[in-house]
Design a protein around this motif. Structure first.
Motif, short mmCIF file in Angstrom:
data_model
loop_
_atom_site.label_atom_id
_atom_site.label_comp_id
_atom_site.label_asym_id
_atom_site.label_seq_id
_atom_site.Cartn_x
_atom_site.Cartn_y
_atom_site.Cartn_z
N GLU A 1 0.86 -1.18 0.00
CA GLU A 1 0.00 0.00 0.00
C GLU A 1 0.90 1.24 0.00
OE1 GLU A 1 -3.95 1.64 2.24
OE2 GLU A 1 -2.42 0.71 3.47
N ASN A 2 1.45 1.53 -1.15
CA ASN A 2 2.39 2.64 -1.30
C ASN A 2 1.68 3.87 -1.84
OD1 ASN A 2 5.30 1.49 -0.94
ND2 ASN A 2 4.17 -0.07 -2.08
N TRP A 3 1.72 4.93 -1.06
CA TRP A 3 1.16 6.21 -1.49
C TRP A 3 2.32 7.17 -1.68
CZ3 TRP A 3 -4.14 7.65 -1.85
CH2 TRP A 3 -5.03 6.61 -1.58
N TYR B 1 7.23 8.14 0.13
CA TYR B 1 6.10 7.22 0.24
C TYR B 1 5.53 7.21 1.66
CZ TYR B 1 7.51 5.53 -4.32
OH TYR B 1 7.82 5.47 -5.66
N GLY C 1 -1.25 4.20 3.83
CA GLY C 1 -2.57 4.68 3.42
C GLY C 1 -3.21 5.62 4.42
N GLU D 1 -1.87 6.74 -4.80
CA GLU D 1 -1.47 5.34 -4.60
C GLU D 1 -0.79 4.83 -5.87
OE1 GLU D 1 -3.15 1.26 -2.62
OE2 GLU D 1 -4.59 2.68 -3.38
N THR E 1 1.71 1.48 -7.67
CA THR E 1 2.09 0.07 -7.55
C THR E 1 3.49 -0.19 -8.10
OG1 THR E 1 1.00 -0.38 -9.66
CG2 THR E 1 -0.29 -0.77 -7.65
#
Length: 102
Positions: free
Chosen positions: A56-58, A66, A69, A90, A92
């Motif tokens: 869950e990389n924002w 990064y 969330g 977000e 991926t």
């Protein structure tokens, strides 16, 4: 064996007191977190959080780091209120680094 020799022998077997060993371990963990802070699949860039963000990389387009969330949504809530812009997106792929919104 004299008292000095016994004390020296004891100190050589256990050169560091338990509190010092604990401080060294905590320091190593802090250094590891600092290395992983704000990178893709590392730890959240917020110091008080430091949550592992695997999966869950924002990406924050302002700080170029990064976040997890939870922190990213909080940042977006404030940025939308203040500037009307979403700055955490977000992602991926670690190569996908969106530009700052204009």
């Amino acid at each position: 064996m004299g008292a000095y020799a016994k004390n020296l022998q004891r100190r050589l077997r256990n050169p560091l007191p338990p509190a010092a060993v604990s401080m060294i371990r905590e320091g190593a963990e802090a250094r590891e977190k600092a290395i992983l802070k704000g990178i893709f699949d590392g730890n959240c860039n917020v110091t008080r959080c430091q949550r592992v963000i695997k999966g869950e990389n924002w990406f924050n387009t302002s700080t170029r780091a990064y976040y997890c969330g939870t922190c990213a949504r909080e940042i977006n809530r404030w940025s939308q209120r203040d500037e009307g812009k979403v700055i955490c997106v977000e992602v991926t792929d670690p190569n996908d680094k969106p530009p700052f919104p204009r």
